[in-house]
Design a protein around this motif. Structure first.
Motif, short mmCIF file in Angstrom:
data_model
loop_
_atom_site.label_atom_id
_atom_site.label_comp_id
_atom_site.label_asym_id
_atom_site.label_seq_id
_atom_site.Cartn_x
_atom_site.Cartn_y
_atom_site.Cartn_z
N LEU A 15 44.24 30.06 24.06
CA LEU A 15 43.76 30.99 25.08
C LEU A 15 42.66 30.34 25.90
CD1 LEU A 15 43.19 34.17 22.88
CD2 LEU A 15 45.19 33.70 24.30
N GLU A 16 42.60 30.70 27.16
CA GLU A 16 41.42 30.38 27.96
C GLU A 16 40.71 31.71 28.19
OE1 GLU A 16 40.22 29.23 32.45
OE2 GLU A 16 41.81 27.99 31.56
N VAL A 17 39.55 31.86 27.60
CA VAL A 17 38.80 33.11 27.69
C VAL A 17 37.49 32.84 28.41
CG1 VAL A 17 37.79 35.04 26.43
CG2 VAL A 17 39.83 33.91 25.53
N LEU A 59 41.21 44.41 30.30
CA LEU A 59 40.65 43.13 30.70
C LEU A 59 41.60 42.50 31.69
CD1 LEU A 59 42.67 41.17 28.99
CD2 LEU A 59 41.03 41.55 27.17
N LEU A 60 41.29 41.31 32.16
CA LEU A 60 42.16 40.61 33.09
C LEU A 60 42.89 39.49 32.37
CD1 LEU A 60 39.80 40.31 36.19
CD2 LEU A 60 41.45 42.11 35.66
N MET A 61 44.21 39.46 32.52
CA MET A 61 45.02 38.37 31.99
C MET A 61 45.75 37.77 33.19
SD MET A 61 47.61 38.22 28.72
CE MET A 61 48.83 39.36 29.29
N LYS A 67 45.91 46.21 29.18
CA LYS A 67 45.26 46.90 28.06
C LYS A 67 45.45 46.05 26.81
CE LYS A 67 45.81 51.14 30.52
NZ LYS A 67 46.53 52.38 30.68
N SER A 68 44.36 45.47 26.36
CA SER A 68 44.42 44.46 25.31
C SER A 68 44.79 45.01 23.94
CB SER A 68 43.10 43.70 25.23
OG SER A 68 42.03 44.57 24.92
N GLY A 78 48.50 30.75 26.03
CA GLY A 78 48.55 29.98 27.27
C GLY A 78 48.03 30.72 28.50
N ARG A 79 47.51 31.91 28.33
CA ARG A 79 47.07 32.73 29.46
C ARG A 79 45.56 32.60 29.68
NH1 ARG A 79 51.29 36.53 29.55
NH2 ARG A 79 51.20 36.86 31.77
N LYS A 80 45.13 32.98 30.88
CA LYS A 80 43.71 33.02 31.23
C LYS A 80 43.22 34.45 31.10
CE LYS A 80 43.82 29.09 34.30
NZ LYS A 80 43.48 28.54 35.62
N ILE A 81 42.23 34.65 30.24
CA ILE A 81 41.69 35.96 29.95
C ILE A 81 40.28 36.06 30.51
CG2 ILE A 81 41.10 37.59 28.10
CD1 ILE A 81 44.13 36.75 28.22
#
Length: 170
Positions: A15-17, A59-61, A67-68, A78-81
Protein backbone atom coordinates in the motif's frame (compact mmCIF):
# COMPACT_ATOMS: atom_id res chain seq x y z
CA UNK A 1 -13.62 -25.73 15.14
CA UNK A 2 -12.11 -22.86 13.16
CA UNK A 3 -13.95 -21.53 10.14
CA UNK A 4 -10.79 -19.88 8.81
CA UNK A 5 -8.87 -21.90 6.25
CA UNK A 6 -5.37 -22.07 7.76
CA UNK A 7 -3.79 -22.46 4.32
CA UNK A 8 -4.53 -18.77 3.81
CA UNK A 9 -3.44 -17.44 7.18
CA UNK A 10 -1.89 -14.29 5.73
CA UNK A 11 -1.23 -12.45 2.52
CA UNK A 12 1.24 -9.76 1.49
CA UNK A 13 -0.27 -6.36 0.72
CA UNK A 14 1.59 -3.38 -0.73
CA UNK A 15 0.00 0.00 0.00
CA UNK A 16 0.96 3.61 -0.46
CA UNK A 17 -0.61 5.43 2.46
CA UNK A 18 -0.28 9.20 2.67
CA UNK A 19 2.72 9.06 0.35
CA UNK A 20 4.57 6.36 2.30
CA UNK A 21 5.08 2.80 1.00
CA UNK A 22 4.12 -0.17 3.18
CA UNK A 23 4.42 -3.93 2.68
CA UNK A 24 2.26 -5.74 5.21
CA UNK A 25 1.47 -9.34 6.00
CA UNK A 26 -2.21 -9.50 6.98
CA UNK A 27 -4.97 -12.07 7.28
CA UNK A 28 -7.04 -12.20 4.06
CA UNK A 29 -10.22 -11.25 5.93
CA UNK A 30 -8.80 -8.02 7.42
CA UNK A 31 -10.38 -4.80 6.18
CA UNK A 32 -8.48 -1.76 5.02
CA UNK A 33 -9.92 0.12 8.00
CA UNK A 34 -8.51 -2.46 10.42
CA UNK A 35 -5.08 -2.38 8.75
CA UNK A 36 -4.93 1.41 8.95
CA UNK A 37 -6.00 1.59 12.59
CA UNK A 38 -4.38 -1.55 14.00
CA UNK A 39 -1.26 -2.07 11.91
CA UNK A 40 -0.34 1.47 10.85
CA UNK A 41 -1.74 3.31 13.91
CA UNK A 42 -3.58 5.80 11.68
CA UNK A 43 -6.57 6.31 13.95
CA UNK A 44 -8.03 9.34 12.20
CA UNK A 45 -10.15 7.00 10.11
CA UNK A 46 -12.98 6.00 12.43
CA UNK A 47 -15.07 2.86 12.68
CA UNK A 48 -18.81 3.39 12.72
CA UNK A 49 -21.39 0.97 11.40
CA UNK A 50 -18.94 -1.63 10.01
CA UNK A 51 -21.20 -2.24 7.00
CA UNK A 52 -20.60 0.75 4.74
CA UNK A 53 -23.71 2.76 5.59
CA UNK A 54 -22.53 5.65 7.77
CA UNK A 55 -19.49 6.96 5.88
CA UNK A 56 -17.44 7.51 9.04
CA UNK A 57 -14.59 5.37 7.66
CA UNK A 58 -14.42 7.17 4.29
CA UNK A 59 -10.97 7.76 2.86
CA UNK A 60 -9.51 8.28 -0.61
CA UNK A 61 -8.28 5.32 -2.65
CA UNK A 62 -6.66 6.45 -5.87
CA UNK A 63 -8.50 9.74 -5.37
CA UNK A 64 -11.95 8.19 -5.03
CA UNK A 65 -13.96 8.33 -1.79
CA UNK A 66 -14.43 4.78 -0.49
CA UNK A 67 -15.69 3.27 2.75
CA UNK A 68 -12.73 1.43 4.21
CA UNK A 69 -14.82 -0.88 6.42
CA UNK A 70 -16.19 -2.50 3.24
CA UNK A 71 -12.85 -3.04 1.50
CA UNK A 72 -10.52 -5.90 2.28
CA UNK A 73 -6.88 -4.93 2.61
CA UNK A 74 -6.15 -7.31 -0.27
CA UNK A 75 -8.45 -5.27 -2.51
CA UNK A 76 -6.34 -2.18 -1.77
CA UNK A 77 -3.11 -3.90 -2.83
CA UNK A 78 -1.05 -1.56 -5.01
CA UNK A 79 -3.40 1.39 -4.43
CA UNK A 80 -2.75 4.93 -3.17
CA UNK A 81 -4.59 5.63 0.07
CA UNK A 82 -5.13 9.06 1.62
CA UNK A 83 -6.39 9.32 5.17
CA UNK A 84 -7.16 12.46 7.15
CA UNK A 85 -3.59 12.32 8.51
CA UNK A 86 -2.27 12.69 4.96
CA UNK A 87 -4.45 15.64 4.01
CA UNK A 88 -2.41 18.78 4.44
CA UNK A 89 -2.21 22.24 2.97
CA UNK A 90 0.81 24.47 2.59
CA UNK A 91 0.36 25.80 6.13
CA UNK A 92 -0.52 22.56 7.96
CA UNK A 93 -4.31 22.41 7.53
CA UNK A 94 -5.96 21.61 4.25
CA UNK A 95 -8.46 24.29 3.15
CA UNK A 96 -11.34 21.91 3.85
CA UNK A 97 -10.10 21.29 7.38
CA UNK A 98 -9.84 25.02 8.06
CA UNK A 99 -13.23 25.72 6.51
CA UNK A 100 -14.88 23.01 8.62
CA UNK A 101 -13.42 24.67 11.72
CA UNK A 102 -14.39 28.20 10.66
CA UNK A 103 -17.94 27.18 9.72
CA UNK A 104 -18.59 25.07 12.83
CA UNK A 105 -19.10 22.08 10.54
CA UNK A 106 -18.02 19.71 13.27
CA UNK A 107 -19.04 19.07 16.82
CA UNK A 108 -18.06 15.70 18.23
CA UNK A 109 -15.71 15.23 15.25
CA UNK A 110 -16.39 11.54 14.75
CA UNK A 111 -17.75 11.91 11.21
CA UNK A 112 -15.45 14.80 10.29
CA UNK A 113 -12.53 12.88 8.71
CA UNK A 114 -14.90 10.97 6.42
CA UNK A 115 -16.84 14.14 5.59
CA UNK A 116 -13.70 16.07 4.72
CA UNK A 117 -12.29 13.32 2.52
CA UNK A 118 -15.64 12.92 0.78
CA UNK A 119 -15.73 16.69 0.24
CA UNK A 120 -12.26 16.58 -1.28
CA UNK A 121 -13.36 13.84 -3.69
CA UNK A 122 -16.44 15.89 -4.63
CA UNK A 123 -14.41 19.02 -5.39
CA UNK A 124 -11.63 17.10 -7.14
CA UNK A 125 -14.21 15.55 -9.47
CA UNK A 126 -16.22 18.74 -9.92
CA UNK A 127 -14.50 21.98 -8.84
CA UNK A 128 -17.73 23.88 -9.65
CA UNK A 129 -20.05 21.58 -7.71
CA UNK A 130 -23.41 23.15 -6.93
CA UNK A 131 -25.09 22.88 -3.56
CA UNK A 132 -27.16 20.01 -4.96
CA UNK A 133 -24.00 18.30 -6.25
CA UNK A 134 -22.40 18.63 -2.82
CA UNK A 135 -25.45 17.32 -1.00
CA UNK A 136 -25.70 14.38 -3.41
CA UNK A 137 -21.98 13.67 -3.02
CA UNK A 138 -22.36 13.61 0.76
CA UNK A 139 -25.15 11.06 0.53
CA UNK A 140 -23.99 8.11 2.59
CA UNK A 141 -22.00 10.19 5.10
CA UNK A 142 -23.98 10.62 8.27
CA UNK A 143 -23.59 13.35 10.89
CA UNK A 144 -25.70 13.17 14.02
CA UNK A 145 -24.41 16.34 15.71
CA UNK A 146 -23.94 19.27 13.36
CA UNK A 147 -26.40 18.83 10.55
CA UNK A 148 -25.53 19.43 6.96
CA UNK A 149 -26.08 23.16 6.48
CA UNK A 150 -22.73 24.13 8.00
CA UNK A 151 -20.96 21.22 6.29
CA UNK A 152 -22.27 22.26 2.87
CA UNK A 153 -21.36 25.91 3.58
CA UNK A 154 -17.79 24.87 4.52
CA UNK A 155 -17.40 22.95 1.25
CA UNK A 156 -18.90 25.80 -0.79
CA UNK A 157 -16.43 28.30 0.70
CA UNK A 158 -13.52 26.11 -0.37
CA UNK A 159 -15.10 25.68 -3.79
CA UNK A 160 -15.41 29.46 -4.04
CA UNK A 161 -11.72 29.97 -3.28
CA UNK A 162 -11.96 31.55 0.16
CA UNK A 163 -9.07 29.47 1.52
CA UNK A 164 -6.62 29.47 -1.40
CA UNK A 165 -4.26 32.07 0.06
CA UNK A 166 -4.53 30.96 3.67
CA UNK A 167 -4.01 27.24 3.12
CA UNK A 168 -2.79 26.83 -0.43
CA UNK A 169 -4.56 25.30 -3.38
CA UNK A 170 -7.13 22.56 -2.83
Amino acid sequence: MSIIDKSFESIIVDLEVNGKEYTLQVPPYKTLLEVLREDLNLIGTKMGCEDGNCGVCTLLMDGMAVKSCSILAAQANGRKITTIEGLEGKNDLHPLQQSFIDNFALQCGYCTPGMILTAKAILDENPNATEDDIREGLHGNMCRCTGYKSIVRAIEEVRDGKYKEACGEV
